[in-house]
Write a protein that holds these residues in place. Structure first.
Motif, PDB file in Angstrom:
ATOM      1  N   ALA A  36       0.823  -1.211   0.000  1.00  0.00           N
ATOM      2  CA  ALA A  36       0.000   0.000   0.000  1.00  0.00           C
ATOM      3  C   ALA A  36       0.855   1.258   0.000  1.00  0.00           C
ATOM      4  O   ALA A  36       0.576   2.214  -0.733  1.00  0.00           O
ATOM      5  CB  ALA A  36      -0.924  -0.011   1.220  1.00  0.00           C
ATOM      6  N   ALA A  37       1.907   1.269   0.818  1.00  0.00           N
ATOM      7  CA  ALA A  37       2.775   2.443   0.899  1.00  0.00           C
ATOM      8  C   ALA A  37       3.445   2.719  -0.441  1.00  0.00           C
ATOM      9  O   ALA A  37       3.477   3.867  -0.919  1.00  0.00           O
ATOM     10  CB  ALA A  37       3.820   2.230   1.989  1.00  0.00           C
ATOM     11  N   LEU A  38       3.982   1.688  -1.067  1.00  0.00           N
ATOM     12  CA  LEU A  38       4.663   1.862  -2.353  1.00  0.00           C
ATOM     13  C   LEU A  38       3.686   2.313  -3.433  1.00  0.00           C
ATOM     14  O   LEU A  38       4.005   3.184  -4.257  1.00  0.00           O
ATOM     15  CB  LEU A  38       5.342   0.562  -2.757  1.00  0.00           C
ATOM     16  N   ALA A  39       2.500   1.735  -3.434  1.00  0.00           N
ATOM     17  CA  ALA A  39       1.506   2.099  -4.446  1.00  0.00           C
ATOM     18  C   ALA A  39       1.058   3.544  -4.283  1.00  0.00           C
ATOM     19  O   ALA A  39       0.968   4.292  -5.268  1.00  0.00           O
ATOM     20  CB  ALA A  39       0.303   1.159  -4.352  1.00  0.00           C
ATOM     21  N   LEU A  40       0.787   3.955  -3.061  1.00  0.00           N
ATOM     22  CA  LEU A  40       0.305   5.318  -2.837  1.00  0.00           C
ATOM     23  C   LEU A  40       1.368   6.364  -3.167  1.00  0.00           C
ATOM     24  O   LEU A  40       1.061   7.411  -3.756  1.00  0.00           O
ATOM     25  CB  LEU A  40      -0.148   5.476  -1.382  1.00  0.00           C
ATOM     26  N   VAL A  41       2.608   6.092  -2.815  1.00  0.00           N
ATOM     27  CA  VAL A  41       3.678   7.042  -3.139  1.00  0.00           C
ATOM     28  C   VAL A  41       3.839   7.169  -4.650  1.00  0.00           C
ATOM     29  O   VAL A  41       4.035   8.265  -5.179  1.00  0.00           O
ATOM     30  CB  VAL A  41       5.002   6.607  -2.476  1.00  0.00           C
ATOM     31  N   SER A  42       3.750   6.055  -5.354  1.00  0.00           N
ATOM     32  CA  SER A  42       3.878   6.089  -6.813  1.00  0.00           C
ATOM     33  C   SER A  42       2.694   6.800  -7.467  1.00  0.00           C
ATOM     34  O   SER A  42       2.863   7.504  -8.459  1.00  0.00           O
ATOM     35  CB  SER A  42       3.992   4.661  -7.361  1.00  0.00           C
ATOM     36  N   GLU A  43       1.500   6.625  -6.906  1.00  0.00           N
ATOM     37  CA  GLU A  43       0.286   7.192  -7.507  1.00  0.00           C
ATOM     38  C   GLU A  43       0.075   8.656  -7.136  1.00  0.00           C
ATOM     39  O   GLU A  43      -0.313   9.465  -7.991  1.00  0.00           O
ATOM     40  CB  GLU A  43      -0.931   6.385  -7.072  1.00  0.00           C
ATOM     41  N   ALA A  44       0.279   8.979  -5.853  1.00  0.00           N
ATOM     42  CA  ALA A  44      -0.095  10.310  -5.370  1.00  0.00           C
ATOM     43  C   ALA A  44       1.090  11.174  -4.949  1.00  0.00           C
ATOM     44  O   ALA A  44       0.929  12.368  -4.723  1.00  0.00           O
ATOM     45  CB  ALA A  44      -1.060  10.164  -4.192  1.00  0.00           C
ATOM     46  N   GLY A  45       2.270  10.563  -4.814  1.00  0.00           N
ATOM     47  CA  GLY A  45       3.418  11.316  -4.330  1.00  0.00           C
ATOM     48  C   GLY A  45       3.562  11.215  -2.827  1.00  0.00           C
ATOM     49  O   GLY A  45       2.598  10.871  -2.112  1.00  0.00           O
ATOM     50  N   TYR A  46       4.743  11.526  -2.345  1.00  0.00           N
ATOM     51  CA  TYR A  46       5.024  11.354  -0.918  1.00  0.00           C
ATOM     52  C   TYR A  46       4.192  12.293  -0.054  1.00  0.00           C
ATOM     53  O   TYR A  46       3.650  11.898   0.978  1.00  0.00           O
ATOM     54  CB  TYR A  46       6.510  11.598  -0.652  1.00  0.00           C
ATOM     55  N   ALA A  47       4.055  13.558  -0.484  1.00  0.00           N
ATOM     56  CA  ALA A  47       3.370  14.559   0.337  1.00  0.00           C
ATOM     57  C   ALA A  47       1.919  14.182   0.597  1.00  0.00           C
ATOM     58  O   ALA A  47       1.378  14.463   1.674  1.00  0.00           O
ATOM     59  CB  ALA A  47       3.447  15.924  -0.336  1.00  0.00           C
ATOM     60  N   LYS A  48       1.275  13.542  -0.371  1.00  0.00           N
ATOM     61  CA  LYS A  48      -0.140  13.201  -0.229  1.00  0.00           C
ATOM     62  C   LYS A  48      -0.357  11.815   0.374  1.00  0.00           C
ATOM     63  O   LYS A  48      -1.507  11.413   0.598  1.00  0.00           O
ATOM     64  CB  LYS A  48      -0.835  13.301  -1.587  1.00  0.00           C
ATOM     65  N   THR A  49       0.710  11.101   0.598  1.00  0.00           N
ATOM     66  CA  THR A  49       0.598   9.787   1.230  1.00  0.00           C
ATOM     67  C   THR A  49       0.537   9.956   2.745  1.00  0.00           C
ATOM     68  O   THR A  49       1.347  10.679   3.322  1.00  0.00           O
ATOM     69  CB  THR A  49       1.790   8.898   0.852  1.00  0.00           C
TER      70      THR A  49
END
Length: 210
Positions: A27-40
């Motif tokens: 989940a962490a890797l997917a969200l960072v790739s999709e939304a960027g670190y700031a929005k994760t």
């Protein structure tokens, strides 16, 4: 006669925990790739993984720590998929230029892979403002990889393939420094041709003096 059923086995807590960790990492890797670190966020990771956020906080103090462990796990799985090759020394075929081109091209491929690009950029950026995280990332992943280069350069120096006065660490930085500069600043495309050029120019400067 009443049939006696064997008692049910107790749930395997360690297996359940491993499943939860895997879900959190994915989940962490997917969200960072999709939304960027700031929005994760921790909340977002928990929701995506199907766990409570307190489960995450029980194991990690911050989203940066989650992402670091997730990335290290990703690198380990990629290594397993290659049969452990990533943890091997850089091959010494007797042709230093060919050996270095091979490993730099592999680095280019990894940095261009969306699965690695987003998390790596996030960790690099967060490591600047969080020295402890940056030190962990360097110690756990970056430094071991750099030492493969150092040992290959040392072997080349011992054979007389490069100048005997060469500092192996500086030589390695001549190779990987420009590569990461182009990648992190997105100045120009990161290609195999560029990796080959870096090797050619670096070895020209490292050649034995007459």
């Amino acid at each position: 006669m009443t049939e006696t059923r064997p008692p049910k086995a107790a749930p395997d807590a360690s297996r359940r925990s491993e499943r939860s960790r895997r879900a959190i990492f994915d989940a962490a890797l997917a969200l960072v790739s999709e939304a960027g670190y700031a929005k994760t966020t921790i909340e977002g990771i928990a929701a995506r993984a199907g766990v409570g956020k307190q489960t995450i906080y029980r194991w990690w103090p911050s989203k940066a720590a989650v992402l670091l462990d997730a990335f290290l796990d990703l690198a380990a799985r990629a290594n397993e998929a290659l049969g452990g090759e990533a943890n091997s020394e850089i091959p010494d075929t007797g042709d230093l230029a060919a050996d270095l081109r091979h490993v730099l091209r592999a680095t280019v491929d990894e940095l261009n892979d969306p699965a690695f690009d987003g998390p790596t950029r996030a960790l690099a950026a967060e490591g600047i403002v969080d020295p402890e995280l940056g030190a962990r990332f360097t110690e756990a992943l970056l430094e071991p990889q750099l030492q493969y280069y150092v040992r290959r350069i040392e072997a080349a120096r011992a054979k007389g393939d490069i100048d005997p006065g060469t500092d192996p660490r500086v030589a390695v930085e001549l190779l990987v420094g420009p590569l990461h500069h182009r990648w992190i600043h997105r100045t120009l495309p990161l290609t195999h041709a560029y990796a080959d050029t870096l090797v050619d120019l670096a070895l020209r400067g490292l050649a034995p003096r007459d």
